[in-house]
Structure formats: C-alpha cells, structure tokens
Design a protein around this motif. Structure first.
Motif, short mmCIF file in Angstrom:
data_model
loop_
_atom_site.label_atom_id
_atom_site.label_comp_id
_atom_site.label_asym_id
_atom_site.label_seq_id
_atom_site.Cartn_x
_atom_site.Cartn_y
_atom_site.Cartn_z
N SER A 179 -52.44 -51.26 -77.97
CA SER A 179 -52.40 -50.25 -79.03
C SER A 179 -52.89 -50.81 -80.37
O SER A 179 -53.52 -50.08 -81.14
CB SER A 179 -50.99 -49.69 -79.18
N ARG A 233 -56.19 -49.28 -82.18
CA ARG A 233 -56.13 -48.77 -83.55
C ARG A 233 -57.24 -49.38 -84.39
O ARG A 233 -57.91 -48.69 -85.15
CB ARG A 233 -54.75 -49.07 -84.14
N SER A 235 -57.85 -44.21 -79.01
CA SER A 235 -56.49 -44.10 -78.49
C SER A 235 -56.25 -45.28 -77.55
O SER A 235 -57.21 -45.89 -77.06
CB SER A 235 -56.31 -42.79 -77.73
N GLU A 236 -55.00 -45.59 -77.28
CA GLU A 236 -54.70 -46.69 -76.37
C GLU A 236 -55.27 -46.41 -74.98
O GLU A 236 -55.81 -47.30 -74.33
CB GLU A 236 -53.20 -46.93 -76.30
N LYS A 241 -51.05 -56.31 -78.61
CA LYS A 241 -50.86 -55.14 -77.76
C LYS A 241 -52.15 -54.35 -77.71
O LYS A 241 -52.93 -54.34 -78.67
CB LYS A 241 -49.74 -54.27 -78.31
#
Length: 132
Positions: free
Chosen positions: A29, A33, A38-39, A27
């Motif tokens: 995200s 990370r 941030s995404e 993903k």
C-alpha cells in the motif's frame, strides 16, 4: 513511446519489485500510494499481470531507493545471492553477511564501490553524457 516489456519479463521484473519491497520492509500500500495506484492495481504489477513500463520502474525504484537497473536485471532465482553482492545493501537495514576476515571485508567494500561506479557510468551513458 514508452518502453514496455513482454509478459515473461513482466513476471520476472514484478518478482524483483516484490523482493526489493520486502527487503526495504515496505507495504504494498505504501508503494502503491507513491506511484499513484490502488493497492490492488499495484500488486498486479508485482504478480506480472500488468504491463510494466520504464516510468513505473523509475517511480518504484525511487521510493524503494533501489537502482532501477537492479530491478530490471536481477534474476529472481538467484535474487538474494545477486543483491547480497550489490550496492542495494549499502543503505539498508538488511544485514545478514558476516565475515571473520578483515581482508575479505575490504574486498567486499571494493566490489561494492566498483558496482556503484559502474552504475553511475551506465546512467551517464544512458543520459548521453561523456564518461571519463
């Protein structure tokens, strides 16, 4: 000074990062990370909207277990064709190739070993080490 890429290259490299992430079934995200973003900020890189740096490519490549040179050099228009014949598939769950010929399989394995060897030699050259 850290190397930067033009907008056109940012778009191409961003698309490559997106494709590699999808192959690895990660993903956005998760990658965000790992690289400390941030995404939303991370996906701007995938869309080519942010300046991509060598450090960013190295962090993404590390997380996705991809050769950073693949991220830079793959052509999005022939991405899956290029990646299919490269070492990226060696350690992944992305297996779509099948063959009925044992000889064909041996030739593909030899090709993959050659690509890995070439990548190792290129890395040594980049690091300034003597290549055998």
């Amino acid at each position: 000074m850290e190397a930067e890429f033009t907008v056109l290259e940012n778009t191409r490299i961003g698309k490559n990062i997106l494709n590699f992430r999808r192959i690895r079934e990660k993903k956005a995200s998760e990658v965000a990370r790992h690289v400390g973003l941030s995404e939303a900020a991370y996906t701007k890189y995938e869309r080519g909207e942010s300046q991509i740096t060598v450090t960013f490519i190295q962090k993404v490549a590390e997380f996705l277990e991809v050769d950073p040179l693949q991220i830079i050099s793959a052509s999005p228009s022939t991405f899956f064709e290029n990646v299919h014949n490269s070492s990226i598939l060696n350690n992944s769950n992305f297996h779509t190739f099948s063959t009925t010929s044992e000889e064909h399989l041996k030739m593909l394995n030899k090709l993959m070993e050659s690509v890995i060897s070439l990548n190792e030699r290129m890395a040594k050259l980049i690091e300034g080490k003597k290549v055998n």
